[in-house]
Design a protein around this motif. Sequence first.
Motif, PDB file in Angstrom:
ATOM      1  N   GLY A  94      18.508  -5.405  -7.441  1.00  0.00           N
ATOM      2  CA  GLY A  94      17.622  -4.322  -7.040  1.00  0.00           C
ATOM      3  C   GLY A  94      16.193  -4.785  -6.852  1.00  0.00           C
ATOM      4  O   GLY A  94      15.519  -4.379  -5.898  1.00  0.00           O
ATOM      5  N   HIS A  95      15.734  -5.664  -7.739  1.00  0.00           N
ATOM      6  CA  HIS A  95      14.362  -6.172  -7.626  1.00  0.00           C
ATOM      7  C   HIS A  95      14.216  -7.104  -6.430  1.00  0.00           C
ATOM      8  O   HIS A  95      13.181  -7.088  -5.741  1.00  0.00           O
ATOM      9  N   LEU A  96      15.222  -7.927  -6.170  1.00  0.00           N
ATOM     10  CA  LEU A  96      15.181  -8.798  -4.999  1.00  0.00           C
ATOM     11  C   LEU A  96      15.156  -7.971  -3.717  1.00  0.00           C
ATOM     12  O   LEU A  96      14.419  -8.286  -2.770  1.00  0.00           O
ATOM     13  N   ALA A  97      15.948  -6.914  -3.696  1.00  0.00           N
ATOM     14  CA  ALA A  97      15.967  -6.032  -2.524  1.00  0.00           C
ATOM     15  C   ALA A  97      14.619  -5.343  -2.346  1.00  0.00           C
ATOM     16  O   ALA A  97      14.137  -5.179  -1.214  1.00  0.00           O
ATOM     17  N   PHE A  98      13.999  -4.956  -3.461  1.00  0.00           N
ATOM     18  CA  PHE A  98      12.695  -4.290  -3.381  1.00  0.00           C
ATOM     19  C   PHE A  98      11.633  -5.223  -2.833  1.00  0.00           C
ATOM     20  O   PHE A  98      10.755  -4.814  -2.067  1.00  0.00           O
ATOM     21  N   ILE A  99      11.696  -6.515  -3.212  1.00  0.00           N
ATOM     22  CA  ILE A  99      10.748  -7.498  -2.686  1.00  0.00           C
ATOM     23  C   ILE A  99      10.829  -7.541  -1.161  1.00  0.00           C
ATOM     24  O   ILE A  99       9.806  -7.551  -0.464  1.00  0.00           O
ATOM     25  N   PHE A 130       7.897  -5.221   4.184  1.00  0.00           N
ATOM     26  CA  PHE A 130       7.743  -4.646   5.517  1.00  0.00           C
ATOM     27  C   PHE A 130       7.279  -3.191   5.494  1.00  0.00           C
ATOM     28  O   PHE A 130       7.052  -2.592   6.545  1.00  0.00           O
ATOM     29  N   THR A 131       7.141  -2.653   4.284  1.00  0.00           N
ATOM     30  CA  THR A 131       6.679  -1.262   4.167  1.00  0.00           C
ATOM     31  C   THR A 131       5.392  -1.136   3.381  1.00  0.00           C
ATOM     32  O   THR A 131       4.642  -0.170   3.549  1.00  0.00           O
ATOM     33  N   ALA A 132       5.125  -2.111   2.502  1.00  0.00           N
ATOM     34  CA  ALA A 132       3.929  -2.101   1.646  1.00  0.00           C
ATOM     35  C   ALA A 132       3.808  -0.790   0.884  1.00  0.00           C
ATOM     36  O   ALA A 132       2.704  -0.278   0.673  1.00  0.00           O
ATOM     37  N   GLN A 133       4.925  -0.262   0.416  1.00  0.00           N
ATOM     38  CA  GLN A 133       4.896   1.021  -0.269  1.00  0.00           C
ATOM     39  C   GLN A 133       4.303   0.935  -1.670  1.00  0.00           C
ATOM     40  O   GLN A 133       3.915   1.947  -2.252  1.00  0.00           O
ATOM     41  N   SER A 134       4.178  -0.293  -2.201  1.00  0.00           N
ATOM     42  CA  SER A 134       3.664  -0.450  -3.563  1.00  0.00           C
ATOM     43  C   SER A 134       2.140  -0.562  -3.606  1.00  0.00           C
ATOM     44  O   SER A 134       1.546  -0.500  -4.677  1.00  0.00           O
ATOM     45  N   ILE A 135       1.483  -0.763  -2.442  1.00  0.00           N
ATOM     46  CA  ILE A 135       0.026  -0.888  -2.418  1.00  0.00           C
ATOM     47  C   ILE A 135      -0.530  -0.074  -1.257  1.00  0.00           C
ATOM     48  O   ILE A 135       0.209   0.397  -0.398  1.00  0.00           O
ATOM     49  N   PRO A 190       4.956  -6.347  -4.971  1.00  0.00           N
ATOM     50  CA  PRO A 190       6.124  -7.249  -4.967  1.00  0.00           C
ATOM     51  C   PRO A 190       6.444  -7.831  -3.602  1.00  0.00           C
ATOM     52  O   PRO A 190       6.959  -8.943  -3.493  1.00  0.00           O
ATOM     53  N   GLY A 191       6.158  -7.098  -2.527  1.00  0.00           N
ATOM     54  CA  GLY A 191       6.448  -7.605  -1.190  1.00  0.00           C
ATOM     55  C   GLY A 191       5.704  -8.873  -0.847  1.00  0.00           C
ATOM     56  O   GLY A 191       6.139  -9.629   0.034  1.00  0.00           O
ATOM     57  N   ALA A 192       4.581  -9.144  -1.522  1.00  0.00           N
ATOM     58  CA  ALA A 192       3.834 -10.374  -1.266  1.00  0.00           C
ATOM     59  C   ALA A 192       4.668 -11.608  -1.590  1.00  0.00           C
ATOM     60  O   ALA A 192       4.478 -12.669  -0.990  1.00  0.00           O
ATOM     61  N   VAL A 193       5.603 -11.450  -2.536  1.00  0.00           N
ATOM     62  CA  VAL A 193       6.462 -12.581  -2.903  1.00  0.00           C
ATOM     63  C   VAL A 193       7.314 -13.010  -1.711  1.00  0.00           C
ATOM     64  O   VAL A 193       7.566 -14.201  -1.503  1.00  0.00           O
ATOM     65  N   PHE A 194       7.773 -12.035  -0.907  1.00  0.00           N
ATOM     66  CA  PHE A 194       8.565 -12.367   0.277  1.00  0.00           C
ATOM     67  C   PHE A 194       7.782 -13.274   1.214  1.00  0.00           C
ATOM     68  O   PHE A 194       8.327 -14.246   1.761  1.00  0.00           O
ATOM     69  N   TRP A 195       6.494 -12.991   1.405  1.00  0.00           N
ATOM     70  CA  TRP A 195       5.684 -13.806   2.302  1.00  0.00           C
ATOM     71  C   TRP A 195       5.352 -15.154   1.678  1.00  0.00           C
ATOM     72  O   TRP A 195       5.095 -16.126   2.399  1.00  0.00           O
ATOM     73  N   MET A 196       5.399 -15.247   0.352  1.00  0.00           N
ATOM     74  CA  MET A 196       5.332 -16.557  -0.289  1.00  0.00           C
ATOM     75  C   MET A 196       6.583 -17.358   0.051  1.00  0.00           C
ATOM     76  O   MET A 196       6.510 -18.572   0.304  1.00  0.00           O
ATOM     77  N   TRP A 197       7.734 -16.683   0.041  1.00  0.00           N
ATOM     78  CA  TRP A 197       8.985 -17.358   0.427  1.00  0.00           C
ATOM     79  C   TRP A 197       8.903 -17.882   1.851  1.00  0.00           C
ATOM     80  O   TRP A 197       9.355 -18.987   2.143  1.00  0.00           O
ATOM     81  N   VAL A 198       8.329 -17.085   2.738  1.00  0.00           N
ATOM     82  CA  VAL A 198       8.216 -17.497   4.140  1.00  0.00           C
ATOM     83  C   VAL A 198       7.400 -18.785   4.241  1.00  0.00           C
ATOM     84  O   VAL A 198       7.767 -19.722   4.968  1.00  0.00           O
TER      85      VAL A 198
END
Length: 459
Positions: free
Chosen positions: A248-253, A258-263, A94-102
Amino acid sequence: MDALGEALQSLAGFLWGPPLIVLVVGGGLFFLIYSRMGPYRYFGHAIAILRGKYDDVDDPGDISHLQALSAALSGTLGLGNIAGVAVAIGTGGPGAVFWMWVTAVVGVATKFFTCSLSIMYRGRDSRGQLQGGPMYIIREGLGSRWHWLAVFFCVVGLFGTLPIVQVNQLTETLREVVFIPAELVDPDDHFLFDLIFGITVAAIVASVIFGGIKRVGYVAARLVPAMVAVYLLLTAVVLAAHLPELPGHLAFIVTDAFTAQSIGGGVLGMITIGVMRGAFSNEAGIGTEVMAHGAAKTREPVREGLVAMMGPVIDTLIVCTCTALVILVTGVWQEEGLGGASMTAQAFGEVLPYGLGAYIIAFVVLIFASSTMFTFWYYGAKCLGFLIGAERQHYYKYFYTLLVVLGAVVSLEAVFGLIDSMYALMAIPTMTATLLLAPRVMEAARDYFARLREEEKEG
């Protein structure tokens, strides 16, 4: 993963290393700071331009501002929003979506600069017709000593504008959602179906693309707004059913970015995936959209830059975010064996009753993929015309149509690997030329905005 897919994925990963990420994202950040966020304050004016307030039939160009944006969006609003987001989450978390936003936030500034240049430095092709695009920006703006860079862009552009991702995901989605459940196709032996379907799609695409850019602009201006409205309505229904879970999902993204805890690939791997998928989604800094906006009827480069900057907002910040949230709230991103558009279809299918979600998504994929396939031939044809002469660029349509068939039968990993690699190579000349010519864009922007303020005072 097949050997070809693995090789192309490795090549894409190598090309989208830290240097290119710095060029694309860092370059966009430079444009944002250099412009002092000036373009970001003129979204209202951009809407007025789109509504036709400043249209003049006597201006040079082929299509209106609205048609230019629609043609560009028909290339970006598509499988990048459905399959691309799913691939980003499935491989990068999910964190990859944040870098798509960037990429979208800085992409607003990038598109303002690149697409202002697309009008500022239009050039004549070998038939004397006015054209826009990175190759003409380089030739007209940087001079003959940079001609090699224009040629490089066109060579990789011939492959970067192929419709293989679109037809691949369209074939897979309709096969998995419609034909296999109806027992019309064997899930373990579907090559013949893929081939026949690819030939059918190729025939439909050919009927549109042989009509030229004016027909593409006409079709896109009608398809794009409708497909965005349908898709956003569909996602609104799904997200409304999970409203309390969205914060909660937006916060997790954000935290996962910055933690990459999902991968297990680490933050750098996540950033790479997010930037690749963001570039595929909104194309800011790649150069394809510059060719579409370069066809707009206008004498004011800044106007087209303002119109173009709306693309990343619509495409990535709105549509891609909706897709990501649907995938997250339904939990399908954690299921094994799902990827691309089939993951998104599964997400909608689990929420909407009677299995309607999957069928509706199949229809949306049909429209999204078709609109992109109707547009991308134009980019490749312009690249070929620059290389061997505009009088011969129509040959690309035959090559393009043939590749529609090929894209239907190869793997998802292979098509994404090829396109990601070509996008990486296309970004190098596009961003290099834009960075070098940025002062000229700012000079034009200061003049235009000063005149606009005077008109507003007088009005």
